[in-house]
Design an enzyme around this catalytic site. Structure first.
Site, PDB file in Angstrom:
ATOM      1  N   SER A   1       0.825  -1.222   0.000  1.00  0.00           N
ATOM      2  CA  SER A   1       0.000   0.000   0.000  1.00  0.00           C
ATOM      3  C   SER A   1       0.854   1.265   0.000  1.00  0.00           C
ATOM      4  CB  SER A   1      -0.886   0.041   1.245  1.00  0.00           C
ATOM      5  OG  SER A   1      -1.823  -0.988   1.190  1.00  0.00           O
TER       6      SER A   1
ATOM      7  N   HIS B   1      -3.342   0.419  -4.795  1.00  0.00           N
ATOM      8  CA  HIS B   1      -2.854  -0.797  -5.455  1.00  0.00           C
ATOM      9  C   HIS B   1      -3.281  -0.728  -6.924  1.00  0.00           C
ATOM     10  CE1 HIS B   1      -1.648  -3.285  -1.882  1.00  0.00           C
ATOM     11  NE2 HIS B   1      -2.351  -2.323  -1.296  1.00  0.00           N
TER      12      HIS B   1
ATOM     13  N   HIS C   1      -5.581  -9.232  -1.400  1.00  0.00           N
ATOM     14  CA  HIS C   1      -5.631  -9.500   0.042  1.00  0.00           C
ATOM     15  C   HIS C   1      -6.756 -10.486   0.344  1.00  0.00           C
ATOM     16  CE1 HIS C   1      -3.905  -5.439  -0.399  1.00  0.00           C
ATOM     17  NE2 HIS C   1      -3.184  -5.748   0.660  1.00  0.00           N
TER      18      HIS C   1
ATOM     19  N   TYR D   1      -8.805 -10.177   2.734  1.00  0.00           N
ATOM     20  CA  TYR D   1     -10.025  -9.446   3.131  1.00  0.00           C
ATOM     21  C   TYR D   1     -10.845  -8.964   1.935  1.00  0.00           C
ATOM     22  CZ  TYR D   1      -7.153  -5.213   2.436  1.00  0.00           C
ATOM     23  OH  TYR D   1      -6.336  -4.256   1.907  1.00  0.00           O
ATOM     24  N   GLU D   2     -10.265  -9.012   0.742  1.00  0.00           N
ATOM     25  CA  GLU D   2     -11.046  -8.652  -0.450  1.00  0.00           C
ATOM     26  C   GLU D   2     -11.991  -9.786  -0.846  1.00  0.00           C
ATOM     27  OE1 GLU D   2      -8.549  -6.225  -3.492  1.00  0.00           O
ATOM     28  OE2 GLU D   2      -7.110  -7.233  -2.203  1.00  0.00           O
TER      29      GLU D   2
ATOM     30  N   ALA E   1       2.718  -2.205   4.052  1.00  0.00           N
ATOM     31  CA  ALA E   1       2.483  -1.175   5.061  1.00  0.00           C
ATOM     32  C   ALA E   1       2.073  -1.917   6.330  1.00  0.00           C
ATOM     33  CB  ALA E   1       1.353  -0.265   4.601  1.00  0.00           C
TER      34      ALA E   1
ATOM     35  N   MET F   1      -1.804  -6.975   7.103  1.00  0.00           N
ATOM     36  CA  MET F   1      -2.857  -7.840   6.553  1.00  0.00           C
ATOM     37  C   MET F   1      -2.411  -8.575   5.293  1.00  0.00           C
ATOM     38  SD  MET F   1      -5.882  -5.011   6.890  1.00  0.00           S
ATOM     39  CE  MET F   1      -6.049  -3.974   8.363  1.00  0.00           C
ATOM     40  N   SER F   2      -1.113  -8.754   5.124  1.00  0.00           N
ATOM     41  CA  SER F   2      -0.635  -9.367   3.860  1.00  0.00           C
ATOM     42  C   SER F   2       0.656 -10.130   4.087  1.00  0.00           C
ATOM     43  CB  SER F   2      -0.404  -8.254   2.831  1.00  0.00           C
ATOM     44  OG  SER F   2       0.700  -7.449   3.209  1.00  0.00           O
TER      45      SER F   2
ATOM     46  N   ASN G   1       1.832   3.636  10.842  1.00  0.00           N
ATOM     47  CA  ASN G   1       1.113   4.159  12.020  1.00  0.00           C
ATOM     48  C   ASN G   1       1.616   3.374  13.218  1.00  0.00           C
ATOM     49  OD1 ASN G   1      -0.480   2.020  10.446  1.00  0.00           O
ATOM     50  ND2 ASN G   1      -1.407   1.869  12.473  1.00  0.00           N
TER      51      ASN G   1
ATOM     52  N   HIS H   1      -6.894   4.422   6.546  1.00  0.00           N
ATOM     53  CA  HIS H   1      -6.198   4.055   5.302  1.00  0.00           C
ATOM     54  C   HIS H   1      -5.503   5.286   4.704  1.00  0.00           C
ATOM     55  CE1 HIS H   1      -5.119   1.537   1.960  1.00  0.00           C
ATOM     56  NE2 HIS H   1      -5.726   2.313   1.083  1.00  0.00           N
TER      57      HIS H   1
END
Ligand code: HPA
Length: 288
Positions: free
Chosen positions: A38, A69, A91, A93-94, A121, A222-223, A246, A260
């Site tokens: 990201s 992306h 991902h 979550y997609e 990220a 998340m990846s 963050n 995001h």
């Protein structure tokens, strides 16, 4: 076989077909796959002799849907190394099954790739980390895998690797040494630590973040880990780099909630450092 997971033969066929398509639109074999996370897609602009292929054109590939992306393969050379860049990844979550999330890694193997550089990220959990730090991944905790979601589920694809791949050497020691050298010679301070993989898409609660800290995570994202599993299964060497976008809010009283937009903004600060490290690693590969 579960309806969701193709047979080993089907996986091989899907990969061959995709690789054949890519070969027909580009030239030669490739040594390194670089996955851009990201806000980190700009490295693809620096590829020489670039051929760009949208994921939506490649048989078997799914479209990237996340802001930041771009969703295309960029093939060419960087630091004189033949590279395939993924400008954006898929991902879990997609809504994609993990075998599909990781399909491009297997297709890269078909194209001759031996080294996979994964960037992402991530949220910083280690209290000494700051926004815009870069962390060299030394190890991971796969919470998604421990909850039963793994890209290697189903019939083992013997054509790529063994049923029970080991993960004690997941993050290649020689590649990590090259990354440290590259960072040091550019005057970049490179942090090191353990990456915890969660499913997302929500960011974590303060209690979840305290849990992650307790179990030894330095960063959370998340990846990446799914791609690591498939790359290692297929015998490829892996380097992982996290941009800390963050820092964890371990209690609801401190700092601001993550977003995001914040991740994308920090990505722009991180990108120049991360790209310098990736280029430094590529230029040192002949010494491996
Ligand atoms: N949590 C999970 N994934 C992330 C974060 C985070 O705080 N920041 C960027 N990706």
């Amino acid at each position: 076989m579960s309806q969701d997971i193709p047979s080993a033969l089907e996986v091989v066929q899907i990969c061959h077909y995709a690789a054949q398509f890519i070969r027909a639109h580009s030239s030669g074999a490739y040594r390194v796959l670089i996955v851009l996370g990201s806000g980190l897609g700009a490295l693809a602009e620096e590829v020489q002799g670039a051929v760009r292929i949208p994921y939506t054109d490649i048989p078997g590939f799914a479209a990237a849907t996340v802001a930041g992306h771009a969703g295309q393969l960029v093939l060419g050379t960087l630091e004189e190394q033949p590279v395939v860049l993924m400008q954006g990844r898929l991902h879990f979550y997609e809504g994609h099954p993990l075998w599909r999330v990781t399909l491009p890694v297997r297709v890269a193997r078909e194209l001759g790739v031996e080294i996979v550089i994964l960037t992402n990220a991530a949220g910083g959990i280690n209290r000494t980390f700051s926004v815009a730090d870069v962390m060299l991944i030394t190890d991971h905790i796969n919470l998604v895998g421990m909850a039963g979601h793994n890209p290697l589920l189903g019939q083992n694809v013997d054509a790529y690797g063994p049923r029970f791949p080991e993960m004690t050497t997941a993050y290649d020691a020689e590649l990590r040494a090259l990354a440290l050298q590259a960072a040091q010679s550019a005057g970049i301070s490179l942090r090191q630590g353990v990456y915890a993989c969660v499913a997302g898409p929500n960011f974590e609660t303060p209690a979840e973040l305290r849990f992650l800290r307790l179990i030894g995570a330095d960063a959370v994202g998340m990846s990446t880990v799914h791609e690591v599993l498939v790359a290692r299964h297929a015998g490829m060497r892996v380097l992982g780099l996290s941009g800390i976008t963050n820092v964890a809010r371990l209690s609801a009283d401190e700092g601001e909630p993550p977003s995001h937009e914040e991740v994308m903004q920090a990505g722009r600060l991180i990108a120049p450092k991360l790209f310098t490290i990736v280029r430094g690693v590529l230029s040192r590969l002949p010494t491996l």
